[in-house]
Design a protein around this motif. Sequence first.
Motif, PDB file in Angstrom:
ATOM      1  N   MET A  70      70.031  -4.033  37.558  1.00  0.00           N
ATOM      2  CA  MET A  70      68.717  -3.560  37.949  1.00  0.00           C
ATOM      3  C   MET A  70      67.686  -4.630  37.580  1.00  0.00           C
ATOM      4  SD  MET A  70      66.509  -0.271  36.598  1.00  0.00           S
ATOM      5  CE  MET A  70      67.480   0.957  37.403  1.00  0.00           C
ATOM      6  N   ASP A  71      66.730  -4.787  38.432  1.00  0.00           N
ATOM      7  CA  ASP A  71      65.623  -5.703  38.196  1.00  0.00           C
ATOM      8  C   ASP A  71      64.843  -5.242  36.965  1.00  0.00           C
ATOM      9  OD1 ASP A  71      63.340  -7.258  38.278  1.00  0.00           O
ATOM     10  OD2 ASP A  71      62.843  -6.780  40.347  1.00  0.00           O
ATOM     11  N   GLN A  72      64.625  -6.141  36.017  1.00  0.00           N
ATOM     12  CA  GLN A  72      63.937  -5.782  34.772  1.00  0.00           C
ATOM     13  C   GLN A  72      62.559  -5.177  35.005  1.00  0.00           C
ATOM     14  OE1 GLN A  72      63.964  -9.230  32.245  1.00  0.00           O
ATOM     15  NE2 GLN A  72      65.942  -8.686  31.383  1.00  0.00           N
ATOM     16  N   LYS A  73      61.932  -5.524  36.097  1.00  0.00           N
ATOM     17  CA  LYS A  73      60.614  -4.969  36.407  1.00  0.00           C
ATOM     18  C   LYS A  73      60.682  -3.469  36.660  1.00  0.00           C
ATOM     19  CE  LYS A  73      59.231  -9.249  38.608  1.00  0.00           C
ATOM     20  NZ  LYS A  73      58.966  -9.874  39.890  1.00  0.00           N
ATOM     21  N   LYS A  74      61.875  -2.982  36.992  1.00  0.00           N
ATOM     22  CA  LYS A  74      62.029  -1.560  37.305  1.00  0.00           C
ATOM     23  C   LYS A  74      62.401  -0.718  36.087  1.00  0.00           C
ATOM     24  CE  LYS A  74      62.870  -2.308  42.108  1.00  0.00           C
ATOM     25  NZ  LYS A  74      63.303  -1.679  43.305  1.00  0.00           N
ATOM     26  N   TYR A  75      62.676  -1.355  34.959  1.00  0.00           N
ATOM     27  CA  TYR A  75      63.049  -0.595  33.763  1.00  0.00           C
ATOM     28  C   TYR A  75      61.984   0.412  33.328  1.00  0.00           C
ATOM     29  CZ  TYR A  75      67.124  -3.619  33.026  1.00  0.00           C
ATOM     30  OH  TYR A  75      68.312  -4.290  33.156  1.00  0.00           O
ATOM     31  N   PRO A  76      60.704   0.041  33.311  1.00  0.00           N
ATOM     32  CA  PRO A  76      59.706   1.046  32.904  1.00  0.00           C
ATOM     33  C   PRO A  76      59.699   2.280  33.811  1.00  0.00           C
ATOM     34  CG  PRO A  76      58.758  -1.139  32.768  1.00  0.00           C
ATOM     35  CD  PRO A  76      60.096  -1.279  33.466  1.00  0.00           C
ATOM     36  N   GLU A  77      59.876   2.065  35.092  1.00  0.00           N
ATOM     37  CA  GLU A  77      59.919   3.197  36.022  1.00  0.00           C
ATOM     38  C   GLU A  77      61.176   4.036  35.779  1.00  0.00           C
ATOM     39  OE1 GLU A  77      59.541   4.087  40.810  1.00  0.00           O
ATOM     40  OE2 GLU A  77      59.716   2.029  40.122  1.00  0.00           O
ATOM     41  N   ALA A  78      62.298   3.369  35.571  1.00  0.00           N
ATOM     42  CA  ALA A  78      63.547   4.082  35.294  1.00  0.00           C
ATOM     43  C   ALA A  78      63.427   4.876  33.994  1.00  0.00           C
ATOM     44  CB  ALA A  78      64.710   3.101  35.213  1.00  0.00           C
ATOM     45  N   PHE A  79      62.801   4.272  32.994  1.00  0.00           N
ATOM     46  CA  PHE A  79      62.609   4.969  31.719  1.00  0.00           C
ATOM     47  C   PHE A  79      61.786   6.235  31.940  1.00  0.00           C
ATOM     48  CE2 PHE A  79      60.600   5.959  27.716  1.00  0.00           C
ATOM     49  CZ  PHE A  79      61.630   5.791  26.803  1.00  0.00           C
ATOM     50  N   LYS A  80      60.729   6.111  32.701  1.00  0.00           N
ATOM     51  CA  LYS A  80      59.850   7.252  32.970  1.00  0.00           C
ATOM     52  C   LYS A  80      60.611   8.392  33.650  1.00  0.00           C
ATOM     53  CE  LYS A  80      56.717   7.637  36.431  1.00  0.00           C
ATOM     54  NZ  LYS A  80      55.568   7.257  37.249  1.00  0.00           N
ATOM     55  N   TYR A  81      61.375   8.076  34.675  1.00  0.00           N
ATOM     56  CA  TYR A  81      62.102   9.116  35.406  1.00  0.00           C
ATOM     57  C   TYR A  81      63.240   9.711  34.580  1.00  0.00           C
ATOM     58  CZ  TYR A  81      59.426   8.098  39.570  1.00  0.00           C
ATOM     59  OH  TYR A  81      58.396   7.947  40.468  1.00  0.00           O
ATOM     60  N   ASN A  82      63.935   8.864  33.821  1.00  0.00           N
ATOM     61  CA  ASN A  82      64.996   9.389  32.963  1.00  0.00           C
ATOM     62  C   ASN A  82      64.423  10.273  31.865  1.00  0.00           C
ATOM     63  OD1 ASN A  82      67.471   8.413  34.082  1.00  0.00           O
ATOM     64  ND2 ASN A  82      66.882   6.370  33.441  1.00  0.00           N
ATOM     65  N   ALA A  83      63.284   9.884  31.300  1.00  0.00           N
ATOM     66  CA  ALA A  83      62.645  10.710  30.271  1.00  0.00           C
ATOM     67  C   ALA A  83      62.217  12.053  30.854  1.00  0.00           C
ATOM     68  CB  ALA A  83      61.450   9.978  29.670  1.00  0.00           C
ATOM     69  N   PHE A  84      61.683  12.030  32.057  1.00  0.00           N
ATOM     70  CA  PHE A  84      61.262  13.264  32.729  1.00  0.00           C
ATOM     71  C   PHE A  84      62.463  14.207  32.884  1.00  0.00           C
ATOM     72  CE2 PHE A  84      60.535  15.816  36.546  1.00  0.00           C
ATOM     73  CZ  PHE A  84      59.273  16.331  36.309  1.00  0.00           C
ATOM     74  N   ALA A  85      63.566  13.668  33.382  1.00  0.00           N
ATOM     75  CA  ALA A  85      64.771  14.478  33.586  1.00  0.00           C
ATOM     76  C   ALA A  85      65.364  14.931  32.251  1.00  0.00           C
ATOM     77  CB  ALA A  85      65.801  13.686  34.384  1.00  0.00           C
ATOM     78  N   ALA A  86      65.416  14.019  31.293  1.00  0.00           N
ATOM     79  CA  ALA A  86      66.012  14.326  29.991  1.00  0.00           C
ATOM     80  C   ALA A  86      65.262  15.449  29.285  1.00  0.00           C
ATOM     81  CB  ALA A  86      66.027  13.072  29.120  1.00  0.00           C
ATOM     82  N   GLN A  87      63.960  15.394  29.330  1.00  0.00           N
ATOM     83  CA  GLN A  87      63.155  16.408  28.659  1.00  0.00           C
ATOM     84  C   GLN A  87      63.289  17.777  29.314  1.00  0.00           C
ATOM     85  OE1 GLN A  87      59.364  14.448  28.770  1.00  0.00           O
ATOM     86  NE2 GLN A  87      59.869  13.123  27.054  1.00  0.00           N
ATOM     87  N   ARG A  88      63.805  17.794  30.508  1.00  0.00           N
ATOM     88  CA  ARG A  88      64.024  19.054  31.219  1.00  0.00           C
ATOM     89  C   ARG A  88      65.480  19.502  31.171  1.00  0.00           C
ATOM     90  NH1 ARG A  88      59.739  16.709  32.219  1.00  0.00           N
ATOM     91  NH2 ARG A  88      57.869  17.691  33.019  1.00  0.00           N
ATOM     92  N   GLY A  89      66.263  18.838  30.303  1.00  0.00           N
ATOM     93  CA  GLY A  89      67.630  19.271  30.067  1.00  0.00           C
ATOM     94  C   GLY A  89      68.689  18.670  30.961  1.00  0.00           C
ATOM     95  N   ASN A  90      68.345  17.666  31.749  1.00  0.00           N
ATOM     96  CA  ASN A  90      69.315  17.037  32.638  1.00  0.00           C
ATOM     97  C   ASN A  90      70.222  16.104  31.834  1.00  0.00           C
ATOM     98  OD1 ASN A  90      70.004  14.499  34.399  1.00  0.00           O
ATOM     99  ND2 ASN A  90      69.779  16.218  35.810  1.00  0.00           N
ATOM    100  N   ALA A  91      71.522  16.400  31.823  1.00  0.00           N
ATOM    101  CA  ALA A  91      72.468  15.633  31.010  1.00  0.00           C
ATOM    102  C   ALA A  91      72.535  14.168  31.439  1.00  0.00           C
ATOM    103  CB  ALA A  91      73.856  16.259  31.071  1.00  0.00           C
TER     104      ALA A  91
END
Length: 69
Positions: free
Chosen positions: A1-22
Motif C-alpha cells: 500500500m502507498d504510504q500516503k494512504k496509511y492515515p486513511e486506512a488507519f481512520k477506516y480501520n479504527a472506525f470499523a474496530a470501534q464498532r466491533g468489526n473483527a
Amino acid sequence: MDQKKYPEAFKYNAFAAQRGNAYGQGQLGYMYEAGLATRKSIDSAVKWYRLAAQQGDPYSISRLKELGK
C-alpha cells in the motif's frame, strides 16, 4: 500500500474496530504493531488483536501467539 494512504486506512480501520468489526480490529492491531500512520505501540496492538481474537479472527490469534500474549 502507498504510504500516503496509511492515515486513511488507519481512520477506516479504527472506525470499523470501534464498532466491533473483527477484521478492522485485527488491521488496527497490525497498524499499531508496525507503527503505520500512528506511533508504534505493542500494548495497543495487543488490545485490538485480543478483541478480534475473541471473535475468532485467525490472523489476530496468530499475532497474539507470535507476540507471546
